[in-house]
Design a protein around this motif. Structure first.
Motif, PDB file in Angstrom:
ATOM      1  N   ILE A 174       0.914  -1.199  -0.054  1.00  0.00           N
ATOM      2  CA  ILE A 174       0.116  -0.143  -0.173  1.00  0.00           C
ATOM      3  C   ILE A 174       0.783   1.111   0.178  1.00  0.00           C
ATOM      4  O   ILE A 174       1.635   1.520   1.057  1.00  0.00           O
ATOM      5  CB  ILE A 174      -1.137  -0.020   1.048  1.00  0.00           C
ATOM      6  N   GLY A 175       0.844   1.959  -1.249  1.00  0.00           N
ATOM      7  CA  GLY A 175       1.602   3.326  -1.084  1.00  0.00           C
ATOM      8  C   GLY A 175       2.828   3.202  -1.638  1.00  0.00           C
ATOM      9  O   GLY A 175       3.745   3.976  -1.855  1.00  0.00           O
ATOM     10  N   LYS A 176       3.328   1.987  -1.733  1.00  0.00           N
ATOM     11  CA  LYS A 176       4.635   1.677  -2.102  1.00  0.00           C
ATOM     12  C   LYS A 176       4.943   2.059  -3.415  1.00  0.00           C
ATOM     13  O   LYS A 176       6.372   2.734  -3.614  1.00  0.00           O
ATOM     14  CB  LYS A 176       4.895  -0.001  -2.031  1.00  0.00           C
ATOM     15  N   PHE A 177       4.270   2.018  -4.403  1.00  0.00           N
ATOM     16  CA  PHE A 177       4.867   2.540  -5.653  1.00  0.00           C
ATOM     17  C   PHE A 177       3.555   3.473  -6.183  1.00  0.00           C
ATOM     18  O   PHE A 177       3.454   3.688  -7.413  1.00  0.00           O
ATOM     19  CB  PHE A 177       4.373   1.359  -6.722  1.00  0.00           C
ATOM     20  N   ALA A 178       3.308   4.297  -5.365  1.00  0.00           N
ATOM     21  CA  ALA A 178       2.289   5.369  -5.717  1.00  0.00           C
ATOM     22  C   ALA A 178       3.124   6.249  -6.860  1.00  0.00           C
ATOM     23  O   ALA A 178       2.375   7.038  -7.666  1.00  0.00           O
ATOM     24  CB  ALA A 178       2.227   6.309  -4.403  1.00  0.00           C
ATOM     25  N   CYS A 263       5.505   8.892 -14.857  1.00  0.00           N
ATOM     26  CA  CYS A 263       4.738   9.887 -13.971  1.00  0.00           C
ATOM     27  C   CYS A 263       5.617  10.283 -12.951  1.00  0.00           C
ATOM     28  O   CYS A 263       6.705  11.186 -13.455  1.00  0.00           O
ATOM     29  CB  CYS A 263       3.663   8.950 -13.194  1.00  0.00           C
ATOM     30  N   ASP A 264       5.731  10.308 -11.647  1.00  0.00           N
ATOM     31  CA  ASP A 264       6.281  11.046 -10.651  1.00  0.00           C
ATOM     32  C   ASP A 264       7.434  10.147 -10.185  1.00  0.00           C
ATOM     33  O   ASP A 264       8.272  10.607  -8.850  1.00  0.00           O
ATOM     34  CB  ASP A 264       5.598  11.265  -9.400  1.00  0.00           C
ATOM     35  N   VAL A 265       8.007   9.201 -11.098  1.00  0.00           N
ATOM     36  CA  VAL A 265       9.139   8.355 -10.734  1.00  0.00           C
ATOM     37  C   VAL A 265      10.533   9.450 -10.772  1.00  0.00           C
ATOM     38  O   VAL A 265      10.610  10.185 -11.261  1.00  0.00           O
ATOM     39  CB  VAL A 265       9.588   7.076 -11.388  1.00  0.00           C
ATOM     40  N   SER A 266      11.177   9.455  -9.378  1.00  0.00           N
ATOM     41  CA  SER A 266      12.384  10.306  -9.281  1.00  0.00           C
ATOM     42  C   SER A 266      13.489   9.881  -8.266  1.00  0.00           C
ATOM     43  O   SER A 266      13.110   8.631  -7.818  1.00  0.00           O
ATOM     44  CB  SER A 266      11.761  11.749  -8.606  1.00  0.00           C
ATOM     45  N   GLY A 267      14.693  10.654  -8.088  1.00  0.00           N
ATOM     46  CA  GLY A 267      15.488  10.123  -7.072  1.00  0.00           C
ATOM     47  C   GLY A 267      16.160   8.712  -7.219  1.00  0.00           C
ATOM     48  O   GLY A 267      16.551   8.578  -8.413  1.00  0.00           O
ATOM     49  N   ASP A 268      16.335   8.060  -6.217  1.00  0.00           N
ATOM     50  CA  ASP A 268      16.830   6.797  -6.237  1.00  0.00           C
ATOM     51  C   ASP A 268      16.077   5.733  -7.465  1.00  0.00           C
ATOM     52  O   ASP A 268      16.713   4.948  -7.860  1.00  0.00           O
ATOM     53  CB  ASP A 268      16.831   6.352  -4.889  1.00  0.00           C
ATOM     54  N   ASP A 269      14.894   6.016  -7.534  1.00  0.00           N
ATOM     55  CA  ASP A 269      14.134   5.137  -8.295  1.00  0.00           C
ATOM     56  C   ASP A 269      14.297   5.303  -9.726  1.00  0.00           C
ATOM     57  O   ASP A 269      14.174   4.206 -10.492  1.00  0.00           O
ATOM     58  CB  ASP A 269      12.522   5.336  -7.965  1.00  0.00           C
ATOM     59  N   PRO A 288      12.278   2.384 -13.985  1.00  0.00           N
ATOM     60  CA  PRO A 288      11.923   3.838 -13.965  1.00  0.00           C
ATOM     61  C   PRO A 288      10.810   4.157 -15.002  1.00  0.00           C
ATOM     62  O   PRO A 288      10.379   5.086 -14.880  1.00  0.00           O
ATOM     63  CB  PRO A 288      13.409   4.525 -14.139  1.00  0.00           C
ATOM     64  N   ASP A 289      10.913   3.655 -16.236  1.00  0.00           N
ATOM     65  CA  ASP A 289      10.455   3.958 -17.377  1.00  0.00           C
ATOM     66  C   ASP A 289       9.096   3.127 -17.886  1.00  0.00           C
ATOM     67  O   ASP A 289       8.418   3.563 -18.773  1.00  0.00           O
ATOM     68  CB  ASP A 289      11.327   4.374 -18.432  1.00  0.00           C
TER      69      ASP A 289
END
Ligand code: FES
Ligand SMILES: [Fe+2]
Length: 386
Positions: A174-178, A263-269, A288-289
């Motif tokens: 839950i919320g992990k891959f928001a 979408c909002d993937v950022s930082g370490d991800d 990431p993509d």
């Protein structure tokens, strides 16, 4: 909300280091009796993945899935609700729908045998020439329903009468891959693999990279084997990630990103590929993509279908010039999948030998030992020990 992002599993802290931990006996991959128990105690009890909401976008759209001996119809009704109906007529038990997907364009489900007709929520509307009586009443002949829960565009079902709440079984998810906003992503491609192996071998294969150097030379170049970490294990969810070496790279044939970040993937991800097994039948791999996932359907102790899907942002799917990247992601995973399937099928054959008793896990396979323990617990079997 718990995101799990900062949590890393530590050997000996979050999970025990079991020196000399041994594999399950071979019968766990071949026995009809154990398979029947798995269907009853795991697949008929846990929340299991069924299909993507986008596969049934319109009123009357349906998809059928197989869970052991049960066939289920997942259908969108007039109020936009998704219902999961047992695919069996209340009259004399005929299977109502033999197709894998389609649309009930009459907005009703009619049995092919004697034309009993149900609405899309399973209510019996018409039963030709049946007189209502005290003993027979349409009200008592609705189609049985299973429980349904949608998470990020993934539809899960439970055949249990009183299932554990979805949020409890899937707490770690839950919320992990928001940031991926997976409900907004769409299927760019699908491949069905029909495999001659036990369903658990696919889960095991997915959760260890001990095999990667030898089996996946290209994958090992893109994500170093030593970077594999487990970052969460709770309830039915077990996951980890590997680092992508190339800056803004991804898991593609040339290692370049297939598309802009999702979408909002950022930082370490932006430099990681996650591997989450959502017990017992969904393997979720956010990049990431794009997102790749496997839907495993056991069809006996030694046979499965493994449906592999590639999800991309709809803008990428629409963009003709982006298709080279999409294809590169598909080709990479198709190649890698086939490398995995070959060793899984060979393991299926090998573990049948009377000369195979039980093997020893390496230090890089401790998570498999945890998976085995969970299985034994779910089946109520005694641990055969080390
Ligand atoms: S079995 Fe379905 S209408 Fe008779
Ligand atoms: Fe693999």
């Amino acid at each position: 909300m718990e995101t799990g992002k900062k949590k890393f599993l530590k050997r000996g802290v979050d999970y025990p280091i079991v020196d000399g931990a041994r594999t399950l006996p071979g019968k766990y991959y071949h026995s009809e009796e154990i398979y029947a128990e798995e269907i009853e105690k795991i697949f008929n009890k846990f929340w299991i993945y069924a299909c993507r909401a986008e596969e049934i976008p319109n009123v009357g759209d349906y998809k059928t899935i197989q869970v052991g001996d049960e066939s289920l119809i997942i259908v969108r009704d007039k109020s936009n609700q998704i219902n999961v109906l047992f695919n069996v007529c209340s009259h004399r038990g005929t299977q109502l729908c033999a197709e894998e997907k389609g649309n009930f364009n009459t907005k009703a489900i009619q049995c092919p045998y004697h034309a009993w007709t149900y609405d899309l929520s399973g209510k019996l509307l018409a039963a030709p020439q049946m007189q209502e009586s005290e003993k027979f009443s349409k009200v008592n002949c609705s189609l049985p329903k299973a429980h349904v829960h949608e998470w990020e565009g993934f539809i899960f079902v439970s055949l249990a009468e009183n299932p554990e709440p979805f949020e409890v079984q899937m707490e770690a998810l839950i919320g992990k891959f928001a940031d991926w906003k997976m409900a907004d992503l769409r299927i760019a491609h699908h491949i069905r693999y029909e495999l001659n192996c036990n369903w658990k071998l696919i889960l095991q294969n997915y959760q260890e990279c001990y095999h990667c150097l030898g089996v996946h030379p290209l994958l090992s170049e893109l994500t170093p084997v030593q970077s594999a970490q487990h970052d969460f294990s709770k309830g039915a969810v077990l996951g980890g990630f590997m680092d992508i070496t190339k800056e803004r790279g991804s898991m593609t044939m040339d290692g370049e990103a297939a598309a802009p970040p999702v979408c909002d993937v950022s930082g370490d991800d932006l430099q990681r590929v996650y591997y989450y097994s959502i017990y017992p039948n969904l393997l979720l791999t956010p990049h990431p993509d794009f997102v790749m996932f496997h839907h495993i359907t056991p069809l006996g102790p030694e046979k499965i279908t493994n449906d592999c899907y590639w999800l991309f942002h709809p803008d990428v799917i629409k963009d003709k010039s982006a298709q080279v990247g999409v294809k590169s992601a598909i080709d990479f995973w198709d190649l890698t999948n086939k490398q995995d399937w070959q060793v899984c099928e060979q393991m299926q054959v090998g573990t049948k030998s009377k000369r195979f008793t039980r093997g020893y896990y390496s230090g890089r396979e401790e998570i498999l030992h945890i998976l085995d323990q969970e299985l034994l617990k779910a089946l109520g079997h005694e641990d055969p020990g080390s």
